[in-house]
Design a protein around this motif. Structure first.
Motif, short mmCIF file in Angstrom:
data_model
loop_
_atom_site.label_atom_id
_atom_site.label_comp_id
_atom_site.label_asym_id
_atom_site.label_seq_id
_atom_site.Cartn_x
_atom_site.Cartn_y
_atom_site.Cartn_z
N VAL A 28 0.86 -1.19 0.00
CA VAL A 28 0.00 0.00 0.00
C VAL A 28 0.89 1.24 0.00
CG1 VAL A 28 -1.76 1.27 1.29
CG2 VAL A 28 -1.76 -1.22 1.32
N LEU A 29 0.48 2.27 -0.73
CA LEU A 29 1.21 3.53 -0.72
C LEU A 29 0.23 4.68 -0.79
CD1 LEU A 29 1.14 4.78 -3.84
CD2 LEU A 29 2.77 2.96 -4.23
N GLU A 30 0.72 5.88 -0.50
CA GLU A 30 -0.09 7.08 -0.65
C GLU A 30 0.69 8.09 -1.48
OE1 GLU A 30 -1.96 8.81 2.72
OE2 GLU A 30 -2.73 6.89 3.43
N VAL A 31 -0.05 8.83 -2.31
CA VAL A 31 0.54 9.81 -3.20
C VAL A 31 -0.41 11.00 -3.27
CG1 VAL A 31 -0.49 8.70 -5.24
CG2 VAL A 31 1.53 10.14 -5.53
N TYR A 32 0.14 12.21 -3.42
CA TYR A 32 -0.73 13.37 -3.62
C TYR A 32 -1.50 13.19 -4.91
CZ TYR A 32 1.76 15.80 0.10
OH TYR A 32 2.30 16.16 1.31
N THR A 33 -2.77 13.57 -4.90
CA THR A 33 -3.62 13.35 -6.07
C THR A 33 -3.14 14.11 -7.29
OG1 THR A 33 -5.11 15.10 -5.31
CG2 THR A 33 -5.70 12.82 -4.74
N ASP A 34 -2.44 15.21 -7.10
CA ASP A 34 -1.98 16.00 -8.25
C ASP A 34 -0.61 15.58 -8.77
OD1 ASP A 34 -0.49 17.00 -6.14
OD2 ASP A 34 -0.91 19.11 -6.56
N GLU A 50 -7.52 3.13 -4.21
CA GLU A 50 -8.45 2.59 -3.21
C GLU A 50 -9.27 3.67 -2.53
OE1 GLU A 50 -6.30 -0.04 -0.56
OE2 GLU A 50 -6.86 -1.67 -1.92
N GLY A 51 -8.77 4.87 -2.47
CA GLY A 51 -9.54 5.92 -1.83
C GLY A 51 -8.77 7.21 -1.74
N ILE A 52 -9.51 8.31 -1.65
CA ILE A 52 -8.91 9.64 -1.53
C ILE A 52 -9.12 10.14 -0.11
CG2 ILE A 52 -9.08 12.05 -2.28
CD1 ILE A 52 -9.83 11.01 -5.04
N ARG A 53 -8.06 10.69 0.45
CA ARG A 53 -8.12 11.33 1.77
C ARG A 53 -8.12 12.83 1.54
NH1 ARG A 53 -5.14 7.86 6.07
NH2 ARG A 53 -4.66 9.92 6.86
N ARG A 54 -9.27 13.44 1.72
CA ARG A 54 -9.44 14.87 1.47
C ARG A 54 -8.70 15.72 2.49
NH1 ARG A 54 -11.06 14.66 -3.52
NH2 ARG A 54 -12.90 13.42 -3.84
N CYS A 55 -8.05 16.77 2.00
CA CYS A 55 -7.31 17.71 2.86
C CYS A 55 -6.41 16.97 3.84
CB CYS A 55 -8.28 18.63 3.61
SG CYS A 55 -9.28 19.65 2.52
N ASP A 56 -5.67 16.02 3.32
CA ASP A 56 -4.85 15.12 4.13
C ASP A 56 -3.55 15.77 4.63
OD1 ASP A 56 -4.28 12.56 5.23
OD2 ASP A 56 -2.91 12.20 3.57
N ASP A 65 -5.00 16.80 -1.16
CA ASP A 65 -5.60 15.47 -1.04
C ASP A 65 -4.54 14.42 -1.34
OD1 ASP A 65 -8.01 16.80 -0.68
OD2 ASP A 65 -8.70 16.43 -2.72
N SER A 66 -4.70 13.25 -0.74
CA SER A 66 -3.81 12.14 -1.07
C SER A 66 -4.66 10.94 -1.51
CB SER A 66 -2.91 11.75 0.12
OG SER A 66 -3.67 11.27 1.18
N LEU A 67 -4.05 10.12 -2.31
CA LEU A 67 -4.70 8.94 -2.87
C LEU A 67 -4.01 7.70 -2.33
CD1 LEU A 67 -6.56 7.56 -4.99
CD2 LEU A 67 -4.69 7.83 -6.62
#
Length: 73
Positions: A28-34, A50-56, A65-67
């Motif tokens: 699993v990883l997280e990346v900024y949506t942009d 898998e999902g977006i974390r708003r204003c993360d 946001d991060s994805l």
């Protein structure tokens, strides 16, 4: 400055190989949506959103946001 030189690809290959060697089932990883170049790289390696974390996170004077992305090994 390292974009387009294959550094990200090599790191992803190493991370996936290490995960397999450790017997992991999922990464699993997280990346900024942009961050489209990074997202495209992760998708090439089979990571799915898998999902977006708003204003993360606070970044560059505003919230970003991060994805969350994951792949099965």
């Amino acid at each position: 400055g390292f974009q387009g030189q294959g550094v990200g690809r090599k790191l992803m290959e190493a991370a996936i190989a290490r995960g397999r060697n450790l017997g992991l089932h999922r990464l699993v990883l997280e990346v900024y949506t942009d961050n489209l170049p990074a997202r495209k790289l992760y998708e090439k390696f089979g990571f799915l959103p898998e999902g977006i974390r708003r204003c993360d996170a606070w970044r560059d004077g505003g919230y970003a946001d991060s994805l969350s992305m994951a792949r099965i090994l």
